[in-house]
Design an enzyme around this catalytic site. Structure first.
Site, PDB file in Angstrom:
ATOM      1  N   HIS A  29       0.834  -1.203   0.000  1.00 45.25           N
ATOM      2  CA  HIS A  29       0.000   0.000   0.000  1.00 45.25           C
ATOM      3  C   HIS A  29       0.872   1.257   0.000  1.00 45.25           C
ATOM      4  CE1 HIS A  29      -3.251  -2.564   2.145  1.00 45.25           C
ATOM      5  NE2 HIS A  29      -3.733  -2.255   0.951  1.00 45.25           N
TER       6      HIS A  29
ATOM      7  N   CYS B 210      -3.042   0.168   9.881  1.00 48.53           N
ATOM      8  CA  CYS B 210      -4.060  -0.793   9.409  1.00 48.53           C
ATOM      9  C   CYS B 210      -5.027  -1.236  10.497  1.00 48.53           C
ATOM     10  CB  CYS B 210      -3.406  -2.069   8.894  1.00 48.53           C
ATOM     11  SG  CYS B 210      -1.993  -1.868   7.880  1.00 48.53           S
TER      12      CYS B 210
HETATM   13  N1  GLY Z   1      -2.691  -9.274   4.624  1.00 54.87           N
HETATM   14  C1  GLY Z   1      -3.083  -7.928   4.463  1.00 54.87           C
HETATM   15  C2  GLY Z   1      -3.693  -7.715   3.140  1.00 54.87           C
HETATM   16  O1  GLY Z   1      -3.222  -8.303   2.206  1.00 54.87           O
HETATM   17  O2  GLY Z   1      -4.637  -7.013   2.947  1.00 54.87           O
END
Ligand code: GLY
Length: 257
Positions: free
Chosen positions: A160, A247
């Site tokens: 991300h 997150c």
């Molecule tokens: N394991 C976190 C994701 O891939 O969204």
């Protein structure tokens, strides 16, 4: 007051999505205790934590950030890039509905909240394996109505955008210069991670304090030397699931009751 939505670690986390990491065993009990320590830290920093129950069939559901982007005016429910994560939206919508008007990213667009970096009225969104141009254009159409400027940035070498850049205060970003060019994020002071710790950029800024991962002591020292108040948390088991600090919560400014 700051309200934080979190979700208990799923027993299925061992089957999480992985994009840039090899699968290694995750100790569920350790993951749960690290997650509890994370929640305790953000509560200690003033957040009122609302923990949603674990979702046994949704391996990545502890990473609530990817499912919504909460702005002062609206919460945008995303359409996660990984199909396995789309079932996470129902309960997040229910949790956000009392706090914000809801808008949604729709088919065929995809967008993960981990790709969305909000700094004041500027929103940078990563074009990544999870967030595509259609999802970003849908997001832009919603956000511009509320006076935000949206900039798309290509993400290289990580899951991300916020794997490689995050805010440490209202004017300052922490980034990995090998993956994000400071020129892509104008009008912000940039600190860089220690070159031996490329994954250190994902820190959580909360009420003047920077929450950082224990795995990155050199970058923690750099932040402290730059004058930041830093709290360190151990999230090694969650990191094996390719998750990090931002997150694990959705932060919502709510009026005092
Ligand atoms: N394991 C976190 C994701 O891939 O969204």
């Amino acid at each position: 007051m700051l309200h934080a939505i979190t979700r208990a670690v799923s027993p299925a986390i061992v089957d999480c999505e992985l994009t840039h990491l090899e699968r290694t065993p995750i100790d569920l009990e350790v993951a749960r205790s690290q997650h509890a320590a994370y929640e305790a830290t953000i509560a200690d920093l003033g957040a009122r934590v609302q923990q949603l129950p674990a979702e046994p069939d949704l391996p990545d559901s502890v990473f609530v950030e990817d499912v919504a982007v909460v702005l002062d005016e609206v919460a945008i429910i995303t359409r996660p890039g990984a199909a396995s994560r789309r079932g996470e939206r129902t309960t997040i919508e229910e949790a956000l509905a009392p706090h914000r008007h809801l808008a949604r990213i729709g088919t065929p667009g995809t967008l993960d909240g981990g790709d969305v970096l909000v700094t004041g009225r500027d929103i940078a969104i990563g074009i990544s394996s999870r967030s595509d141009l259609e999802g970003i254009e849908q997001f832009r159409a919603i956000a511009v109505r509320h006076g935000y400027r949206v900039h798309a940035i290509r993400v290289r070498g990580c899951l991300h955008l916020k794997s490689a850049v995050a805010s440490v205060d209202d004017d300052t970003l922490l980034l990995d210069p090998d993956r994000i060019r400071p020129d892509d994020l104008p009008n912000r002071r940039c600190l860089t991670v220690d070159p031996r710790e490329p994954d250190a950029a994902n820190v959580l800024q909360l009420d003047g304090t920077v929450v950082a991962a224990a795995a990155f002591p050199r970058t923690v020292d750099k932040l402290a030397d730059a004058g930041h108040d830093v709290r360190v948390v151990e999230v090694s088991e969650l990191a094996k699931a390719e998750g990090a600090l931002t997150c694990c919560s959705l932060l919502i400014d709510v009026p005092q009751p």
